[in-house]
Design a protein around this motif. Structure first.
Motif, PDB file in Angstrom:
ATOM      1  N   ASN A   1       0.848  -1.193   0.000  1.00 28.06           N
ATOM      2  CA  ASN A   1       0.000   0.000   0.000  1.00 28.06           C
ATOM      3  C   ASN A   1       0.881   1.239   0.000  1.00 28.06           C
ATOM      4  OD1 ASN A   1      -1.847   2.028   0.370  1.00 28.06           O
ATOM      5  ND2 ASN A   1      -2.848   1.124   2.151  1.00 28.06           N
TER       6      ASN A   1
ATOM      7  N   GLU B   1       0.224   4.185   0.334  1.00 23.64           N
ATOM      8  CA  GLU B   1      -0.197   5.201   1.297  1.00 23.64           C
ATOM      9  C   GLU B   1       0.424   4.974   2.673  1.00 23.64           C
ATOM     10  OE1 GLU B   1      -4.370   7.290   2.848  1.00 23.64           O
ATOM     11  OE2 GLU B   1      -4.433   5.567   1.487  1.00 23.64           O
TER      12      GLU B   1
ATOM     13  N   THR C   1      -1.027   8.557  -2.488  1.00 19.72           N
ATOM     14  CA  THR C   1      -2.298   7.936  -2.817  1.00 19.72           C
ATOM     15  C   THR C   1      -2.560   8.125  -4.305  1.00 19.72           C
ATOM     16  OG1 THR C   1      -3.624   9.932  -2.466  1.00 19.72           O
ATOM     17  CG2 THR C   1      -3.158   8.572  -0.526  1.00 19.72           C
TER      18      THR C   1
ATOM     19  N   ASN D   1       5.228   8.411   0.985  1.00 18.59           N
ATOM     20  CA  ASN D   1       3.925   7.781   0.777  1.00 18.59           C
ATOM     21  C   ASN D   1       3.050   8.653  -0.119  1.00 18.59           C
ATOM     22  OD1 ASN D   1       4.454   6.833   4.057  1.00 18.59           O
ATOM     23  ND2 ASN D   1       4.117   5.290   2.485  1.00 18.59           N
TER      24      ASN D   1
END
Length: 473
Positions: A253, A255, A265, A263
């Motif tokens: 992931n 995120e 999105t 990180n």
């Protein structure tokens, strides 16, 4: 419904390849769908003391191995709501490395028999025994010969999943009496082409045989892909089906991943990719250029990964305004070749030897294009992981690569594919990806499509559950 998932490796305890990812993710997805799924695997020497401290000793067993008996300790651990059983025998499993020992046949015959001997002692009678690859392919054989008619074992169905048909567990016929203890009347179940073949025995005896993608299920019926087992599979094609693997989208992931530089999105993918690319270029000692497309590979260096195609076109590719990083280890010929290319193009090419998990994550997040030109690929997880991090995949249409990546020439497509095992076709697919990289609106759209594609285990788990229910009718 209760399922016992049998694997020679499983995350987070021990891993050498994709099977561990599957055994660590699919049972969790099953439990989320209210299926009682537990996992059993060997207790290897490599399992950390920290994990051992969280295990509970349940019982000890005496397991038959042909004419002798061996100790087996049963330990229990719980991870993410899934119960794991770890089977201990220091003679077989207190060693460096999980595979590659002179007596692997005996080690995993013991493991398969111990799984069945364990069942009355754990308070969990499965409806389905789900074995994986040759290391546990004897479970359906042993069940059908020794246990199906025993009290407490009645009515159990068996499944064998083939993750890679190349590895079949082939040994000399002396094992039939010395290790397996198979009665003469059942010898034909395990014998194939003049030797003992564990996977053949599993295919013969399992109620269902699955592979890790629908395309691979069709491919292994062909001699080109089957490594000699196509006659057996074609004769039993009625029990064969392909179910595409997923990936652990919580672990992979962007995120929350602590292994990447920054990180991001799907809404911040442009900024996040740029930051990760810059930091990766610095680490690899490549010129820090935001405008140059960075191509990545994370792979075992073996011929079936399509590396001969890469060798053929890499000089042509290096004439373009690109950079490339390869992370992996394996056959000496490929390791040596990539070292030579790095020396030849130090400003454009970086080879990182070995498998470094945190660097692999940084490559997935930092490169713009991920190359996976496999000659054969039962499923493949790297192409899905790359998409999860907004990286455009370039893949050959084989096995799970064909089933998981839709070419951007089709409606809703998000990758670049080529069909034939041909270096020119691969280079053409890379050039299409480079064209998309140069067109910023197209690049942004494709990155968003990659990140929002459904690679979760949910769809796969639902298909497995439907198969289990049909078997149990």
């Amino acid at each position: 419904m209760k399922v016992l998932y049998i694997a020679s490796e499983a995350l987070p305890f021990a891993a050498s390849g994709g099977l561990a990812d599957v055994a660590g993710s699919l049972p969790k997805a099953m439990r989320n769908r209210l299926v009682g799924c537990r996992v059993v695997m060997p207790l290897y020497e490599s399992i950390s003391q920290e994990m051992r401290d969280n295990m509970k000793f349940l019982t000890s067993l005496s397991v038959p191995v042909a004419w002798r008996r061996q100790y087996c300790g049963v330990f229990e651990a719980k991870v993410d709501g899934v119960i794991y059983y770890l089977l201990d025998n220091q003679y077989y499993f207190k060693r460096q490395g999980m595979y590659g020992h002179y007596d692997d046949a005996e080690r995993f015959a013991f493991f398969s028999r111990a799984v069945l001997e364990m069942l009355p002692h754990i308070g969990f009678k499965p409806d389905v025994l789900h074995a994986n690859d040759w290391q546990s392919a004897l479970v359906p054989l042993f069940y059908s010969i020794f246990y199906a008619n025993r009290e407490g074992y009645e009515g159990i169905k068996t499944v064998l999943t083939i993750h890679n048909i190349q590895y079949q567990g082939k040994y000399g016929m002396e094992l039939v009496e010395d290790v397996l203890g198979i009665p003469p009347e059942h010898r034909s179940l395990v014998e194939y082409d003049g030797c003992v073949n564990f996977m053949k025995a599993g295919i013969e005896c399992a109620d269902r045989v699955t592979t890790v993608s629908p395309t691979y299920a069709q491919e292994i019926l062909d001699p080109w892909f089957s490594w000699g087992l196509d006659p057996i599979l074609n004769a039993r094609s009625w029990k064969l089906m392909g179910i595409l693997n997923g990936i652990d989208t919580d672990g992979y992931n962007p995120e929350t991943d602590p292994n990447i530089y920054e990180n991001f999105t799907v809404d911040t993918v442009e900024v996040g990719k740029a930051a990760n690319k810059k930091a990766l270029q610095e680490r690899l000692c490549l010129p820090v250029r935001e405008d140059v497309p960075l191509i990545g590979m994370v792979t075992r260096l073996t011929s079936h990964k399509g590396l001969d195609l890469v060798k053929y076109i890499v000089d042509d590719l290096m004439q373009k305004d690109v950079q490339m990083v390869v992370l992996g280890s394996g056959e000496w010929v490929y390791e040596n070749f990539f070292r030579e290319i790095q020396n030849k193009y130090p400003e454009k090419f970086c080879y990182c030897v070995g498998f470094i998990p945190e660097l692999a994550r940084k490559i997935y997040a930092g490169v713009d294009i991920f190359l996976m030109p496999s000659k054969s690929e039962p499923c493949g997880l790297a192409q899905m992981v790359a998409c999860r991090y907004g990286t455009l995949p370039v893949v050959r249409e084989t096995g799970g690569l064909k089933d998981s990546i839709l070419d951007c020439g089709e409606e809703g497509g998000f990758g670049f594919t080529f069909k034939t095992y041909n270096a020119g076709d691969m280079l053409a697919a890379i050039e299409r990806a480079l064209g998309a990289y140069a067109n910023k609106p197209d690049l942004a759209l494709l990155r968003q499509r990659c990140m929002t594609e459904d690679f979760t285990w949910g769809r796969s788990a639902n298909t497995y559950i439907r198969m289990y229910k049909e078997m149990l009718k």
